[in-house]
Design an enzyme around this catalytic site. Sequence first.
Site, PDB file in Angstrom:
ATOM      1  N   HIS A   4      -0.298  -4.128  14.170  1.00  0.00           N
ATOM      2  CA  HIS A   4       0.820  -4.672  14.065  1.00  0.00           C
ATOM      3  C   HIS A   4       1.559  -5.257  14.820  1.00  0.00           C
ATOM      4  CE1 HIS A   4       5.003  -5.133  12.191  1.00  0.00           C
ATOM      5  NE2 HIS A   4       4.800  -5.348  11.078  1.00  0.00           N
ATOM      6  N   ASP A  38       2.132   4.123  16.118  1.00  0.00           N
ATOM      7  CA  ASP A  38       2.078   3.462  15.405  1.00  0.00           C
ATOM      8  C   ASP A  38       2.582   4.730  14.326  1.00  0.00           C
ATOM      9  OD1 ASP A  38       3.346   1.932  13.862  1.00  0.00           O
ATOM     10  OD2 ASP A  38       2.506   0.006  14.707  1.00  0.00           O
ATOM     11  N   GLN A  81       2.666   3.503   9.175  1.00  0.00           N
ATOM     12  CA  GLN A  81       1.851   3.924   7.918  1.00  0.00           C
ATOM     13  C   GLN A  81       1.433   4.772   7.435  1.00  0.00           C
ATOM     14  OE1 GLN A  81       2.365   1.798   5.279  1.00  0.00           O
ATOM     15  NE2 GLN A  81       3.240  -0.024   6.657  1.00  0.00           N
ATOM     16  N   LYS A 120      10.623   2.591   4.585  1.00  0.00           N
ATOM     17  CA  LYS A 120       8.865   3.009   4.533  1.00  0.00           C
ATOM     18  C   LYS A 120       8.694   3.842   3.909  1.00  0.00           C
ATOM     19  CE  LYS A 120       7.125  -0.120   7.814  1.00  0.00           C
ATOM     20  NZ  LYS A 120       6.737  -1.890   6.618  1.00  0.00           N
ATOM     21  N   CYS A 179       1.780  -9.426   9.334  1.00  0.00           N
ATOM     22  CA  CYS A 179       2.104  -9.512  10.747  1.00  0.00           C
ATOM     23  C   CYS A 179       0.978  -8.630  11.576  1.00  0.00           C
ATOM     24  CB  CYS A 179       3.835  -8.175  11.227  1.00  0.00           C
ATOM     25  SG  CYS A 179       4.839  -9.283  10.688  1.00  0.00           S
TER      26      CYS A 179
HETATM   27  C1  LIG Z   1       1.455  -0.173  11.296  1.00  0.00           C
HETATM   28  C2  LIG Z   1       3.286  -1.294  11.028  1.00  0.00           C
HETATM   29  N1  LIG Z   1       3.554  -1.121  12.225  1.00  0.00           N
HETATM   30  C3  LIG Z   1       4.997  -1.577  11.681  1.00  0.00           C
HETATM   31  C4  LIG Z   1       5.643  -2.492  11.295  1.00  0.00           C
HETATM   32  C5  LIG Z   1       6.887  -2.474  11.591  1.00  0.00           C
HETATM   33  O1  LIG Z   1       7.617  -1.315  11.133  1.00  0.00           O
HETATM   34  P1  LIG Z   1       9.475  -2.045  11.300  1.00  0.00           P
HETATM   35  O2  LIG Z   1       9.785  -3.622  10.371  1.00  0.00           O
HETATM   36  O3  LIG Z   1      10.252  -1.058   9.892  1.00  0.00           O
HETATM   37  O4  LIG Z   1       9.918  -1.604  12.729  1.00  0.00           O
HETATM   38  C6  LIG Z   1       4.671  -2.159   9.984  1.00  0.00           C
HETATM   39  C7  LIG Z   1       5.727  -2.878   9.477  1.00  0.00           C
HETATM   40  O5  LIG Z   1       5.157  -3.045   8.205  1.00  0.00           O
HETATM   41  C8  LIG Z   1       3.661  -1.383  10.493  1.00  0.00           C
HETATM   42  O6  LIG Z   1       2.698  -1.637   8.940  1.00  0.00           O
END
Ligand SMILES: Cc1ncc(COP(=O)(O)O)c(C=O)c1O
Length: 404
Positions: free
Chosen positions: A114, A194, A197, A220, A360
């Site tokens: 992401h 990260d 998910q 989430k 993203c």
């Molecule tokens: C794998 C992953 N990393 C990071 C993020 C970023 O999350 P946030 O927008 O809550 O900071 C997301 C959001 O969809 C994500 O799916």
Amino acid sequence: MLNTEKIRQDFPILKKGIIYFDSTSSSLTPEPVLQKMLEFYHEYRANVDRGVHRLSQKASEEYEKAHAKVADFLNAKSQNEVVITKNTTEGINTVANGLQWKKGDKIVTTLLEHHSNFLVWLRLKQRYGVKIEIVKPKPPVMYGLLDVGDFEKIVDDKTKLVAVTHASNVLGTISPVEQIAEIAHEHDAFMLIDAAQSVPHMKVDVRKIDCDFLAFSGHKMCGPTGCGALYIKNEVMDEIEPLNIGGGVIEDVEINNYTLNKTSKRYEAGTPPIAEGIGLGAAVDYLQKIGMENIEKHEKSLAKQMYEEVSEIPKIEVYGPPPQKKISILAFNVDNLNPHDVALALDVSANIMIRSGHHCALPLIKQVLKKSSVARASTYFYNTKEEVHKLSSALRDIAEHLTQ
Ligand SMILES: Cc1ncc(COP(=O)(O)O)c(C=O)c1O
């Protein structure tokens, strides 16, 4: 076994006939979490760690408890390893900006990331001349599966950090983070995960994985928006300079100097998101009451059904690995239709909410899938087999009637 019928009573939006398949983007929030936040506003609305009066004491106690709940949820050694953040993005930025970088340091990341776990490293390249190496998925690339052997080849003694997603937000692929962490540590590199998910959908144990940093978002995983958490292993805490400093972060201040608090408090400068943090603690309680194993099992069965029903529809192309190798996400395109049109058609014709666009994750979308955008349906424990079936029927209609 989950009592989905009963669980769904906790989510008022679901009573309005909405079929929500966009939990990867942000999950729904159940009533017990909202009630816990309201309790703060109704009964002990005050600042934390800044007063001796009873409301401040109670608010501080509840806010502390939220840290302890998150620590327990992740199997961290102590709540002092948990920072309450705004979201995953803030957690990753805290690490990226907190470590000391010099030209020639190497960061290893992947093509699955992401932007939140990608742009931060590109910025370090621009700022300090840090070298970035990107691990690509093994063939068939559109499965998005990482090969541990590639990390063995690429991670070396110049590597300062390995930063990997635990589960892809586009393909759902689960990464072998435990083995990658071992490789990182063999070369004295830090391991950042990260977990945006993974934490909402499966049991994540930071001690078993042995990562140094792990970031995720509360919104989430049934928590409110505006909160997330960053796990920092106690042994590496001194390596991270806080992003912000100010009220709440110190042990002592003199006219010419200050010493930071030894715990994760040093990363929570200023009045924190108190209600949201308490809400995050309640979300952890909520998920634990249902049981992460039960959630995982339920979602595996939805993932299988969704994959099987959607992939057999003519004119639909699905991306990502077979369901046993991923979390419950299905990325797809319907023939030559723009994914935004597919998402709008599902909303208008069947009350179904899905995400469409680049998610993203443009490096993945462009280089792995060779597309500019895709549609994505994602489930959570409150979704049902009937809903998945409605999705596949609605998609079949769209594929039949809206394509040329
Ligand atoms: C794998 C992953 N990393 C990071 C993020 C970023 O999350 P946030 O927008 O809550 O900071 C997301 C959001 O969809 C994500 O799916």
